[in-house]
Design an enzyme around this catalytic site. Structure first.
Site: not given
Length: 290
Positions: A94, A121
């Site tokens: 992301h 992430c």
């Protein structure tokens, strides 16, 4: 009968074609260098600086696949990110972080690119996250490993051009053994005009025009594509250019004097490569010193 067999084979081929095309693309993440690379049939499409999991919340190592995607999400701790692509449950590629509304950028997340800092992430620059979401299809293999190679580091260096030592200190970042210079500083020692518009970078020196795009390997010299495995990268203090292909394209050869922290640059005569091909990533072909 032959006609029926033909249509059956054609139908099966149509079913398998997306998988075959998809299998040609792959994503590789190196936790040591904090780099994400996307390949298509071993051709490097994009090289992106990232920020993976911090020591207490590491990014998982292993083989995964791109899964669900979305425009934006908000975390339990009140920040948001854009252009996400899942690869292992709640583990996502992301963008860098924004506030809950998605309007205010959290600058700390930009400053930490190139270093482990996330909750597991893989953070990317905004335009890189958008590119990955749009260009890398679901089902694409993702390989996450630790290569053991040196990660990014920032240092101050000086430059010597044809024997002349310039007094100003340059911002140099090292990625995978290659030096990257802050783009705005190139004109400090190479006469020319630097233009930066979004992801587009142009440097004009007399009759030579260099064109580069952030995270895209290679460059153009007077409109001609030139191969390179290195790509400009964006950090909190601006875009950085890979020195080797850029200076080679401008007709220079460079040498690193590590103890003195000096980059020694000399003008060279560049001879044409066989078959009319160019590859500045490995240095200038057929150099003869003036």
């Amino acid at each position: 009968m032959k006609r029926e067999i033909y249509f059956i084979v054609l139908f099966i081929a149509c079913l398998l074609l997306p998988s075959a095309v998809q299998a040609a693309m792959r994503v590789e993440v190196d936790l040591s260098t904090q780099m994400v690379k996307v390949y298509d049939n071993n051709l490097l499409l994009r090289a992106m600086i990232c920020s993976t999991g911090a020591p207490g919340t590491p990014t998982p190592v292993g083989d995964f696949r791109i899964q669900g995607k979305g425009p934006m999400f908000v975390t339990d701790y009140g920040v948001s990110a854009k252009y996400y692509s899942a690869f292992n449950g709640d583990y996502l590629f992301h963008s860098i972080l924004f506030d809950r509304t998605g309007k205010r950028l959290i600058s700390r997340s930009v400053q930490m690119l190139g270093r482990p800092a996330s909750h597991g992430c893989i953070r990317l620059n905004l335009y890189d996250a958008k590119w990955l979401q749009e260009k890398v299809p679901r089902g694409t293999p993702v390989k996450i490993r630790k290569s053991g190679k040196a990660g990014m580091k920032k240092e101050k260096w000086k430059v010597q051009v044809n024997g002349k030592l310039y007094p100003a200190w340059l911002d140099i970042r090292w990625l995978e053994g290659q030096a990257y210079l802050r783009a705005q500083q190139l004109s400090w020692f190479i006469p020319g005009k630097m233009i930066i518009k979004g992801t587009y970078i142009q440097f004009v020196r007399e009759k030579t025009v260099l064109e580069l795009f952030l995270s895209e390997p290679g460059l153009k010299i007077n409109g001609r594509e030139t191969r390179s495995s290195l790509a400009p990268q964006l950090f909190a203090d601006g875009p950085y250019l890979p020195l080797l292909p850029v200076l080679s394209a401008l007709g220079y050869q460079l040498e690193y004097m590590n103890r003195a922290k000096v980059i020694k640059i000399q003008t060279v005569i560049q001879l044409p490569q066989p078959n009319g091909t160019e590859n500045v990533a490995d240095g200038v072909y057929g150099n003869i010193y003036n």
